[in-house]
Design an enzyme around this catalytic site. Structure first.
Site, mmCIF file in Angstrom:
data_model
loop_
_atom_site.group_PDB
_atom_site.id
_atom_site.type_symbol
_atom_site.label_atom_id
_atom_site.label_comp_id
_atom_site.label_asym_id
_atom_site.label_seq_id
_atom_site.Cartn_x
_atom_site.Cartn_y
_atom_site.Cartn_z
ATOM 1 N N SER A 4 0.840 -1.206 0.000
ATOM 2 C CA SER A 4 0.000 0.000 0.000
ATOM 3 C C SER A 4 0.868 1.246 0.000
ATOM 4 C CB SER A 4 -0.898 0.009 1.236
ATOM 5 O OG SER A 4 -1.429 1.313 1.403
ATOM 6 N N MET A 18 -11.353 -5.780 5.900
ATOM 7 C CA MET A 18 -10.485 -4.850 6.630
ATOM 8 C C MET A 18 -10.095 -5.467 7.969
ATOM 9 S SD MET A 18 -9.902 -2.278 4.712
ATOM 10 C CE MET A 18 -8.935 -1.370 5.932
ATOM 11 N N MET A 27 -12.201 4.314 -0.409
ATOM 12 C CA MET A 27 -12.834 4.584 0.890
ATOM 13 C C MET A 27 -13.556 5.913 0.734
ATOM 14 S SD MET A 27 -9.736 3.324 3.340
ATOM 15 C CE MET A 27 -8.568 3.346 1.997
ATOM 16 N N HIS A 74 -1.344 -1.523 -3.979
ATOM 17 C CA HIS A 74 -2.608 -1.172 -3.325
ATOM 18 C C HIS A 74 -2.675 0.354 -3.198
ATOM 19 C CE1 HIS A 74 -6.027 -2.142 -0.651
ATOM 20 N NE2 HIS A 74 -5.634 -1.112 0.084
ATOM 21 N N ASP A 128 -6.365 -6.274 4.840
ATOM 22 C CA ASP A 128 -5.765 -4.938 4.780
ATOM 23 C C ASP A 128 -5.789 -4.283 6.150
ATOM 24 O OD1 ASP A 128 -4.941 -2.403 4.065
ATOM 25 O OD2 ASP A 128 -6.758 -1.898 2.938
ATOM 26 N N ASP A 140 -4.917 3.459 -1.865
ATOM 27 C CA ASP A 140 -5.990 3.828 -0.941
ATOM 28 C C ASP A 140 -6.522 5.224 -1.250
ATOM 29 O OD1 ASP A 140 -6.088 1.607 1.025
ATOM 30 O OD2 ASP A 140 -3.989 2.153 1.328
ATOM 31 N N HIS A 200 -8.425 0.753 -3.703
ATOM 32 C CA HIS A 200 -9.320 0.603 -2.550
ATOM 33 C C HIS A 200 -10.011 1.948 -2.309
ATOM 34 C CE1 HIS A 200 -9.501 -0.126 2.131
ATOM 35 N NE2 HIS A 200 -10.699 -0.050 1.587
ATOM 36 N N MET A 231 -9.137 8.064 -0.174
ATOM 37 C CA MET A 231 -9.951 8.466 0.989
ATOM 38 C C MET A 231 -10.536 9.850 0.750
ATOM 39 S SD MET A 231 -7.412 7.369 4.050
ATOM 40 C CE MET A 231 -6.560 5.808 4.095
HETATM 41 C C1 DX5 Z 1 -6.154 1.796 5.811
HETATM 42 C C2 DX5 Z 1 -5.773 1.421 4.398
HETATM 43 C C3 DX5 Z 1 -4.641 0.497 4.335
HETATM 44 C C4 DX5 Z 1 -3.327 1.007 4.893
HETATM 45 C C5 DX5 Z 1 -2.644 -0.170 5.506
HETATM 46 O O1 DX5 Z 1 -7.366 2.422 5.800
HETATM 47 O O2 DX5 Z 1 -6.867 0.805 3.756
HETATM 48 O O3 DX5 Z 1 -4.447 0.008 3.019
HETATM 49 O O4 DX5 Z 1 -2.488 1.605 3.950
HETATM 50 O O5 DX5 Z 1 -1.532 0.253 6.184
HETATM 51 P P1 DX5 Z 1 -0.756 -0.679 7.205
HETATM 52 O O6 DX5 Z 1 -0.290 -1.877 6.466
HETATM 53 O O7 DX5 Z 1 0.360 0.202 7.676
HETATM 54 O O8 DX5 Z 1 -1.717 -1.016 8.315
HETATM 55 ZN ZN ZN Z 2 -6.431 -0.192 1.806
#
Ligand code: DX5
Ligand code: ZN
Length: 216
Positions: free
Chosen positions: A7, A136, A67, A32, A174, A34, A65, A36
């Site tokens: 990620s 998650m 969010m 990956h 994740d 993310d 991903h 947000m």
């Molecule tokens: C959190 C994200 C993850 C995050 C994971 O909301 O969806 O993908 O980057 O990070 P680590 O591996 O550090 O928990």
């Molecule tokens: Zn993620």
């Protein structure tokens, strides 16, 4: 076959291209990403312009991903920016089937995601429709949190459900995954592993190699 999906939330953005290349060269097959929106989760990360930009530098499989609230509004944009798989949260979308269909029509793989408090039964009606369920293992929104052990139990239940239906749906985990606990997730039935800080904190190549050794 198990797949590592580093990620980039935990990457050094001044060195993003270089770090993506290091992860890929060391054997990570996915990346990956993310997204947000500051509504579905408290944080705001990055979006379409960043994905379009890094798409030019690598052929790696982009595991996006989302969010974000009402993700259906943005599926086309993310597909066109270069996503290979689009995961969206069941908690954020009233039109799950239509959203999956839209992703598929755009030629991309589709995944649904559940937060720690959402039971696996919520994903049950869609297992035949999707390529992946993302479970998650922390509350979404931030990297660097600790894995919630209850979520591993959800992976186990979900894998059982998938197997009983004769499906081969991917299960991605994740949040809080490290080289020390990745074995638990795999043993429970996950086959796609996200790791942010455990890959991009420190030497990227070494971290990827260490993960892949545990994932064989
Ligand atoms: C959190 C994200 C993850 C995050 C994971 O909301 O969806 O993908 O980057 O990070 P680590 O591996 O550090 O928990
Ligand atoms: Zn993620």
């Amino acid at each position: 076959m198990n797949t590592l999906s580093p990620s980039i939330l935990a990457a050094d953005f001044c060195e993003l291209g270089k770090q993506i290349k290091e992860a890929g060269d060391a054997g990570a097959e996915y990346l990956h990403i993310d997204v947000m929106d500051g509504l579905f989760v408290p944080s705001i990360s990055y979006g379409v312009p960043v994905i379009s930009s890094i798409r030019k530098s690598t052929d790696t499989f982009f595991d996006v991903h989302l969010m974000i609230e009402r993700p259906r509004r943005y599926i086309r944009e993310f597909a066109e920016s270069g996503a290979d798989l689009i995961n969206f949260h069941l908690e954020a979308e009233d039109h799950v089937e239509e959203t999956v269909e839209m992703i598929r029509k755009l030629g991309k793989k589709a995944g649904i995601t559940i937060k720690p408090k959402t039971p696996v039964q919520a994903a049950a009606p869609y297992l035949e429709l999707v390529d992946m369920v993302l479970v998650m293992t922390v509350e979404p929104g931030f990297g660097g949190q600790k894995l919630m052990p209850d979520c591993i139990e959800k992976v186990r239940q979900l894998r059982r459900m998938i197997r009983e239906r004769g499906l081969e749906t991917d299960i991605e985990v994740d949040g809080g995954i490290t080289v020390d606990n990745v074995g638990l997730a795999l043993e429970a039935g996950a086959n796609v592993i996200v790791a942010g800080s455990a890959v991009f904190g420190g030497d990227v190549r070494d971290n990827v190699k260490r993960f892949l050794e545990k994932m064989r």
